[in-house]
Design a protein around this motif. Structure first.
Motif, short mmCIF file in Angstrom:
data_model
loop_
_atom_site.label_atom_id
_atom_site.label_comp_id
_atom_site.label_asym_id
_atom_site.label_seq_id
_atom_site.Cartn_x
_atom_site.Cartn_y
_atom_site.Cartn_z
N VAL A 86 0.84 -1.20 0.00
CA VAL A 86 0.00 0.00 0.00
C VAL A 86 0.87 1.26 0.00
CG1 VAL A 86 -1.64 1.35 1.36
CG2 VAL A 86 -1.98 -1.12 1.08
N ALA A 87 1.95 1.24 0.78
CA ALA A 87 2.85 2.39 0.84
C ALA A 87 3.47 2.67 -0.52
CB ALA A 87 3.94 2.15 1.88
N MET A 88 3.83 1.61 -1.26
CA MET A 88 4.41 1.80 -2.59
C MET A 88 3.38 2.41 -3.53
SD MET A 88 5.95 -0.96 -5.35
CE MET A 88 4.32 -1.61 -5.77
N THR A 89 2.16 1.87 -3.54
CA THR A 89 1.13 2.41 -4.42
C THR A 89 0.87 3.88 -4.13
OG1 THR A 89 0.07 0.23 -4.59
CG2 THR A 89 -1.28 2.15 -5.16
N CYS A 90 0.76 4.22 -2.86
CA CYS A 90 0.51 5.62 -2.48
C CYS A 90 1.67 6.51 -2.87
CB CYS A 90 0.25 5.72 -0.98
SG CYS A 90 -1.31 4.97 -0.45
N ILE A 138 -7.86 -14.22 -4.33
CA ILE A 138 -7.61 -12.88 -3.79
C ILE A 138 -8.08 -11.87 -4.83
CG2 ILE A 138 -5.26 -12.60 -4.73
CD1 ILE A 138 -6.30 -11.70 -1.13
N ILE A 139 -8.11 -10.60 -4.49
CA ILE A 139 -8.46 -9.58 -5.46
C ILE A 139 -7.24 -8.71 -5.75
CG2 ILE A 139 -10.83 -9.54 -4.57
CD1 ILE A 139 -10.18 -6.74 -3.38
N PRO A 140 -7.25 -8.01 -6.89
CA PRO A 140 -6.16 -7.08 -7.13
C PRO A 140 -6.07 -6.08 -5.97
CG PRO A 140 -7.46 -7.36 -9.12
CD PRO A 140 -8.21 -8.04 -8.01
N GLY A 141 -4.87 -5.88 -5.45
CA GLY A 141 -4.72 -5.05 -4.26
C GLY A 141 -3.72 -3.93 -4.39
N GLY A 142 -3.23 -3.70 -5.61
CA GLY A 142 -2.28 -2.61 -5.83
C GLY A 142 -2.94 -1.46 -6.57
N GLY A 143 -4.25 -1.32 -6.39
CA GLY A 143 -4.98 -0.26 -7.06
C GLY A 143 -5.76 -0.72 -8.28
N GLY A 144 -5.68 -1.99 -8.62
CA GLY A 144 -6.29 -2.48 -9.85
C GLY A 144 -7.78 -2.28 -9.94
N THR A 145 -8.51 -2.51 -8.84
CA THR A 145 -9.96 -2.36 -8.88
C THR A 145 -10.40 -0.91 -8.93
OG1 THR A 145 -10.25 -2.34 -6.46
CG2 THR A 145 -10.24 -4.50 -7.55
N GLN A 146 -9.48 0.01 -8.67
CA GLN A 146 -9.80 1.44 -8.68
C GLN A 146 -9.20 2.15 -9.90
OE1 GLN A 146 -11.98 2.46 -6.21
NE2 GLN A 146 -11.89 0.24 -5.87
N LEU A 147 -7.96 1.84 -10.23
CA LEU A 147 -7.29 2.52 -11.32
C LEU A 147 -7.76 2.03 -12.68
CD1 LEU A 147 -3.66 2.51 -9.88
CD2 LEU A 147 -5.24 4.44 -9.94
#
Length: 260
Positions: A86-90, A138-147
């Motif tokens: 999460v820190a990397m994505t942000c 699992i679901i995409p968790g590096g921003g995939g469902t939002q980006l």
């Protein structure tokens, strides 16, 4: 060679290169932390005008999360690893200067999500893309469902995420996942360099303000977005960059941007 290297050129282009050859740039906890650190170092360099993220691995940009490492993590360690991700994505999304992902080979799961955090995704025809996470529970968790839905629309994003289907560079370009497809015979990294040079030659102040306004267009109403654009135009209009740009235009000479 480190799993991640970074450098800045004299022309103001910052590079982050992923070098984890033994695992096709699988995003281990260490790899994620190195990318975050490299990005923060480049951001702190006032001379950086644009940042390019690429891979030196022959057949891959990144295959996503390091699943072998994940198998060895207990629940507590898994959540700690999640914090690093999460820190990397942000950190990547918070960068004020333009960012480019230069993608060749595999860009899967977290690898595709890493590319999606950038302003421009440039790919060559060796690239392939997919978000296979639902296939392993699992679901995409590096921003995939939002980006992804913000970029290509909800329907197409749902189809790619729910099926986990892999698409090639041409289909990714048609869908809008890829912003720029490198001409035949040109590598993603080579074309990204050319685009980065073009971006770096423009006003760094204007590029930052343009990026902020463009980002607002994704999350604000039209009225609020226009208000943000007006605010950032007014800020840009009183900068030394704008004065120099006008002077260079009127005098028909090359622009010489003030030092940031």
């Amino acid at each position: 060679m480190s799993d991640v290297t970074s450098c800045t050129t004299d022309s103001g282009i910052g590079y982050i290169r992923m070098n984890r050859h033994t695992a096709l740039n699988a995003l281990s906890v260490s790899q994620v932390q190195l990318i975050t650190k490299a990005m923060k170092q480049l951001v702190e360099d006032s001379g950086v005008r644009v940042i390019v993220i690429s891979s030196t691995v022959l057949n891959a940009f990144s295959v996503g999360a390091d699943l072998k490492e994940r198998l060895e993590l207990d629940s507590r360690a898994m959540m700690e690893a999640r914090g690093s991700s999460v820190a990397m994505t942000c950190a990547l999304l918070d960068v004020e200067v333009p960012t480019i992902a230069a993608v060749h080979g595999l860009a899967l799961g977290g690898g595709l999500e890493l590319a999606l955090t950038c302003d421009l995704l440039i790919a060559d025809r060796t690239a392939s893309f997919g978000l296979p996470e639902t296939g392993i529970g699992i679901i995409p968790g590096g921003g995939g469902t939002q980006l992804l839905p913000r970029k290509i629309g909800s329907g197409r994003a749902k189809e790619l995420i729910m099926t986990g289907r892999r698409i090639d560079a041409d289909e990714a370009y048609r869908y809008g996942v890829v912003d720029v497809l490198a001409p035949g015979g040109v590598s993603a990294a080579g074309h990204a360099d050319a685009v980065a040079i073009t971006i770096a030659a423009k006003s760094a102040t204007a590029q930052r303000n343009a990026k902020a306004a463009l980002r607002g267009s994704q999350y604000l109403t039209l009225a609020d977005g226009l208000a943000l654009e007006d605010q950032l135009w007014r800020v840009s209009a009183v900068t030394p960059d704008y004065r120099e740009g006008l002077a260079a235009f009127s005098q028909r000479r090359p622009v010489a941007w003030p030092q940031p």
